[in-house]
Design a protein around this motif. Sequence first.
Motif, PDB file in Angstrom:
ATOM      1  N   LEU A  93      10.195   5.257  -1.772  1.00  0.00           N
ATOM      2  CA  LEU A  93       9.226   5.005  -0.713  1.00  0.00           C
ATOM      3  C   LEU A  93       9.917   4.527   0.559  1.00  0.00           C
ATOM      4  O   LEU A  93       9.469   4.840   1.667  1.00  0.00           O
ATOM      5  CB  LEU A  93       8.178   4.000  -1.195  1.00  0.00           C
ATOM      6  CG  LEU A  93       7.413   4.473  -2.445  1.00  0.00           C
ATOM      7  CD1 LEU A  93       6.322   3.482  -2.810  1.00  0.00           C
ATOM      8  CD2 LEU A  93       6.826   5.862  -2.242  1.00  0.00           C
ATOM      9  N   ARG A  94      11.027   3.797   0.410  1.00  0.00           N
ATOM     10  CA  ARG A  94      11.816   3.476   1.598  1.00  0.00           C
ATOM     11  C   ARG A  94      12.420   4.734   2.187  1.00  0.00           C
ATOM     12  O   ARG A  94      12.515   4.899   3.412  1.00  0.00           O
ATOM     13  CB  ARG A  94      12.910   2.463   1.250  1.00  0.00           C
ATOM     14  CG  ARG A  94      13.576   1.789   2.471  1.00  0.00           C
ATOM     15  CD  ARG A  94      14.728   2.557   3.018  1.00  0.00           C
ATOM     16  NE  ARG A  94      15.688   2.842   1.959  1.00  0.00           N
ATOM     17  CZ  ARG A  94      16.472   3.899   1.961  1.00  0.00           C
ATOM     18  NH1 ARG A  94      16.431   4.792   2.949  1.00  0.00           N
ATOM     19  NH2 ARG A  94      17.306   4.127   0.960  1.00  0.00           N
ATOM     20  N   THR A  95      12.795   5.681   1.318  1.00  0.00           N
ATOM     21  CA  THR A  95      13.341   6.946   1.796  1.00  0.00           C
ATOM     22  C   THR A  95      12.331   7.684   2.665  1.00  0.00           C
ATOM     23  O   THR A  95      12.711   8.302   3.673  1.00  0.00           O
ATOM     24  CB  THR A  95      13.771   7.823   0.605  1.00  0.00           C
ATOM     25  OG1 THR A  95      14.858   7.181  -0.059  1.00  0.00           O
ATOM     26  CG2 THR A  95      14.215   9.200   1.061  1.00  0.00           C
ATOM     27  N   PHE A  96      11.061   7.644   2.291  1.00  0.00           N
ATOM     28  CA  PHE A  96      10.048   8.273   3.139  1.00  0.00           C
ATOM     29  C   PHE A  96      10.086   7.699   4.549  1.00  0.00           C
ATOM     30  O   PHE A  96      10.091   8.445   5.542  1.00  0.00           O
ATOM     31  CB  PHE A  96       8.647   8.081   2.556  1.00  0.00           C
ATOM     32  CG  PHE A  96       7.560   8.314   3.569  1.00  0.00           C
ATOM     33  CD1 PHE A  96       7.298   9.589   4.038  1.00  0.00           C
ATOM     34  CD2 PHE A  96       6.843   7.248   4.111  1.00  0.00           C
ATOM     35  CE1 PHE A  96       6.332   9.806   5.012  1.00  0.00           C
ATOM     36  CE2 PHE A  96       5.881   7.454   5.079  1.00  0.00           C
ATOM     37  CZ  PHE A  96       5.618   8.738   5.533  1.00  0.00           C
ATOM     38  N   VAL A  97      10.127   6.375   4.650  1.00  0.00           N
ATOM     39  CA  VAL A  97      10.149   5.735   5.967  1.00  0.00           C
ATOM     40  C   VAL A  97      11.402   6.146   6.734  1.00  0.00           C
ATOM     41  O   VAL A  97      11.356   6.394   7.942  1.00  0.00           O
ATOM     42  CB  VAL A  97      10.052   4.202   5.822  1.00  0.00           C
ATOM     43  CG1 VAL A  97      10.131   3.519   7.189  1.00  0.00           C
ATOM     44  CG2 VAL A  97       8.753   3.807   5.123  1.00  0.00           C
ATOM     45  N   SER A  98      12.530   6.236   6.043  1.00  0.00           N
ATOM     46  CA  SER A  98      13.785   6.605   6.694  1.00  0.00           C
ATOM     47  C   SER A  98      13.772   8.056   7.162  1.00  0.00           C
ATOM     48  O   SER A  98      14.210   8.359   8.284  1.00  0.00           O
ATOM     49  CB  SER A  98      14.959   6.392   5.734  1.00  0.00           C
ATOM     50  OG  SER A  98      15.197   5.022   5.522  1.00  0.00           O
TER      51      SER A  98
END
Length: 393
Positions: A93-98
Motif C-alpha cells: 500500500l505504501r508502494t501505491f502511494v510511491s
Amino acid sequence: MSTAALTDLFDVESELAPHERETRDTVRAFVDVEIRPHIARWFADAYFPREIVPAMAGLGLLGMHLEGYGCAGRSAVEYGLAMQEIEAGDSGLRTFVSVQGSLAMTAIAKNGSEEQRQRWLPGMAAGEIIGCFGLTEPTAGSDPGTMATTAVLTGGEWVLNGAKRWIGLASIADVAVIWAKALSDDGTPQVRGFLVPTATPGFTATPIEPKLSMRASIQCDIELTDVRLPEDAILPHNPGLRGPFACLNEARYGIVWGALGAARDSLEAALAYSAERLQFGKPLAAYQLTQEKLANMALAVAQAQLVALRLGRLKDEGRLDRHMISAGKLNSCRVAIEVARQARTILGGNGITLDHSPLRHANNLESVRTYEGTDEVHTLVLGQHLTGIAAFR
C-alpha cells in the motif's frame, strides 16, 4: 509507556516538530482504522483495496511532496513519516502511494509542460486519476539505458512499440508515463517520457500472478503495439535518463522511511507476543535469548530512523546527494528485512500465519529491496562515490 515509546531508544520523537508529529499521528490513525483490520485478508486474496484511495487522497498523501495542482506541498520529513506509517500497515500500500506520487506525478511535475500538469496532476492528487510509471523492461531492469521500447515520430504522431515489466498499478491506471528511446534532433536515440492514456489502442497491461510478495498491490507486464499518440504527448523537459532517475530518487527516498515502518511494526509485534506467550512457566520476554533479539532489533531500527531523519532534514535543505539516497535505501532495506525475519522467530510457528505481520513484511521487503535499485546497484553507487571509479560494467 507505549510500545512505540519503548522502542524509540534515542528519543527520535523529540527531534520532530509539532506539525511533523501531527502528520505522522494522522496517518498512523488512518492505518489503524482502514488498513490493519483488513490487510491479512487483502494479502491472502492478492487484493488491492482501491476503495481506500479516496481517503488517502483526502489526507493529502498523493503527490504529498509536490507544490500546487491540488498537492499538499509537505516537507520531506513529513512525507517520510507518512510513508513509514503506511508501510507499517503494508509495503504494497505504501508502494501505491510511491508509484502514484513519487513516480507518475513527479514525472509530470518535473518533466511535463504546464498544460500536461494542469491536465493530469489535480485529478491524480484527488485520487480520481491513477497513474503508473513504465521504465523497467523484461531485459532492462538495473540498466534502463538498454531499454528496447521505441518511439518514432511519423505523420505528426508518435508510434510506440515495446514491452515493460513490473509496472505498479498499470492494469488499473488511467495514464501511463512510458519511457522510450526516441530519435533526437541529431538522429541519435534518446530516452524520453510519454504520457499514454491507457485506453489508447495497442496498450495492454496484464497483472503478474501469482506472487509471493507485495500481494496487496498490483504489478504488471505492459505491451505496447503501435500505440499512436499526438505529438504533444512527449514530456518536453529533461531528456535522457536524468528524467526518470529524478523520479526514482524521490521513490527511493520514500523507501528509506517506508521500510522502517515494516521493521518497526515487526519489532512491536514480536515484543507484544513475547510478553504474552508462556513457555516453561514464564513469558518468552523473560528469557535472555529473546531479550537479546529484541535489543538488537530495537537498536537497528532506532539507528536507521536517525539516518532517515538526517536524510529528510538534508532533503528539506536542498542538500541531499544521490549517494546519500543510495546509502539510506540500502541501509533501511537491510535492517528491515533482518528485523522482520528475526521477529518471526520469536513468534515461532504462529509466525507463519497471517495473524501476525512479520513474515508478511519480510515477504514484501524482498520486493522492496529489489525495486528502485537492488542492493548491488546501491552498493556500487556508494563504491563509485568512495573511489571515483564506476564498476557497474
